[in-house]
Write a protein that holds these residues in place. Structure first.
Motif, PDB file in Angstrom:
ATOM      1  N   TRP A   1       0.846  -1.449  -0.167  1.00 40.24           N
ATOM      2  CA  TRP A   1       0.015   0.012   0.087  1.00 40.24           C
ATOM      3  C   TRP A   1       0.827   1.218   0.133  1.00 40.24           C
ATOM      4  O   TRP A   1       0.578   2.399  -0.857  1.00 40.24           O
ATOM      5  CB  TRP A   1      -1.007  -0.081   1.122  1.00 40.24           C
ATOM      6  CG  TRP A   1      -1.934  -1.164   1.199  1.00 40.24           C
ATOM      7  CD1 TRP A   1      -1.899  -2.291   1.862  1.00 40.24           C
ATOM      8  CD2 TRP A   1      -3.101  -1.223   0.081  1.00 40.24           C
ATOM      9  NE1 TRP A   1      -3.195  -3.073   1.478  1.00 40.24           N
ATOM     10  CE2 TRP A   1      -3.773  -2.252   0.505  1.00 40.24           C
ATOM     11  CE3 TRP A   1      -3.827  -0.164  -0.901  1.00 40.24           C
ATOM     12  CZ2 TRP A   1      -4.969  -2.737  -0.121  1.00 40.24           C
ATOM     13  CZ3 TRP A   1      -4.688  -0.720  -1.279  1.00 40.24           C
ATOM     14  CH2 TRP A   1      -5.423  -1.946  -1.052  1.00 40.24           C
TER      15      TRP A   1
ATOM     16  N   ARG B   1      -5.104   4.667  -0.001  1.00 37.95           N
ATOM     17  CA  ARG B   1      -5.781   3.427   0.045  1.00 37.95           C
ATOM     18  C   ARG B   1      -7.211   3.216  -0.367  1.00 37.95           C
ATOM     19  O   ARG B   1      -7.519   2.076  -1.191  1.00 37.95           O
ATOM     20  CB  ARG B   1      -5.559   2.853   1.336  1.00 37.95           C
ATOM     21  CG  ARG B   1      -6.163   1.673   1.589  1.00 37.95           C
ATOM     22  CD  ARG B   1      -5.274   0.714   2.486  1.00 37.95           C
ATOM     23  NE  ARG B   1      -5.931  -0.643   2.550  1.00 37.95           N
ATOM     24  CZ  ARG B   1      -5.867  -1.474   3.455  1.00 37.95           C
ATOM     25  NH1 ARG B   1      -4.910  -1.276   4.321  1.00 37.95           N
ATOM     26  NH2 ARG B   1      -6.374  -2.910   3.487  1.00 37.95           N
TER      27      ARG B   1
ATOM     28  N   GLY C   1      -9.561   0.282   3.275  1.00 36.83           N
ATOM     29  CA  GLY C   1      -9.141   0.789   4.384  1.00 36.83           C
ATOM     30  C   GLY C   1     -10.072   1.580   5.213  1.00 36.83           C
ATOM     31  O   GLY C   1      -9.635   2.439   6.243  1.00 36.83           O
TER      32      GLY C   1
END
Length: 148
Positions: free
Chosen positions: A53, A76, A110
């Motif tokens: 990420w 994210r 996320g």
């Protein structure tokens, strides 16, 4: 008029058409399986652990201006949505709807917990394509393929 032996035979047969009520369950009656923890073996949970990420976020932020335009969505969230969109071959609108409805996809992008609101407008994908260009998508693709 039906003879007595035929009437007895008809009574013993199971009905050929079986129906259930078509009444929609209320939400309270609906069996909601997420009262317990989410499954750690889910494909989106496992994939989220493999994706670099930070590396992808760095490539994403390179294509954006730090001084002009609207504040950006979290990297994210955007990157995860792009991965979902391409992995499942979805339209922009359908990708947003799937993320809104699925707690595993919300985890993947996320979000801190399940939320009922849409995470962003589908038009964000248009802006992403305009801002980032093919080179950033190539970095995303290479990093995801290497990780997965």
């Amino acid at each position: 008029m039906v003879h007595e032996s035929e009437a007895t035979c008809l009574k013993k047969r199971a009905p050929m058409i079986r129906t259930q009520s078509s009444r929609q369950l209320s939400l309270a009656e609906f069996d909601w399986p997420f009262q317990t923890a989410l499954d750690e073996q889910d494909r989106w949970v496992k994939m989220s652990e493999c994706i670099p990420w930070d590396e992808l976020a760095e490539a994403y932020y390179k294509g954006l201006s730090g001084t002009q335009g609207r504040p950006t969505k979290d990297a994210r969230l955007v990157i995860g949505a792009v991965i979902i969109k391409h992995r499942l071959c979805l339209s922009d609108r359908e990708t947003v709807a799937q993320i809104q409805e699925n707690p595993y996809l919300q985890f993947f992008v996320g979000l801190p917990g399940y939320q009922m609101a849409i995470p962003f407008a589908p038009s964000l994908f248009v802006e992403i394509r305009k801002r980032l260009g093919q080179s950033v998508f190539d970095v995303f693709y290479d990093a995801v393929i290497a990780a997965v």
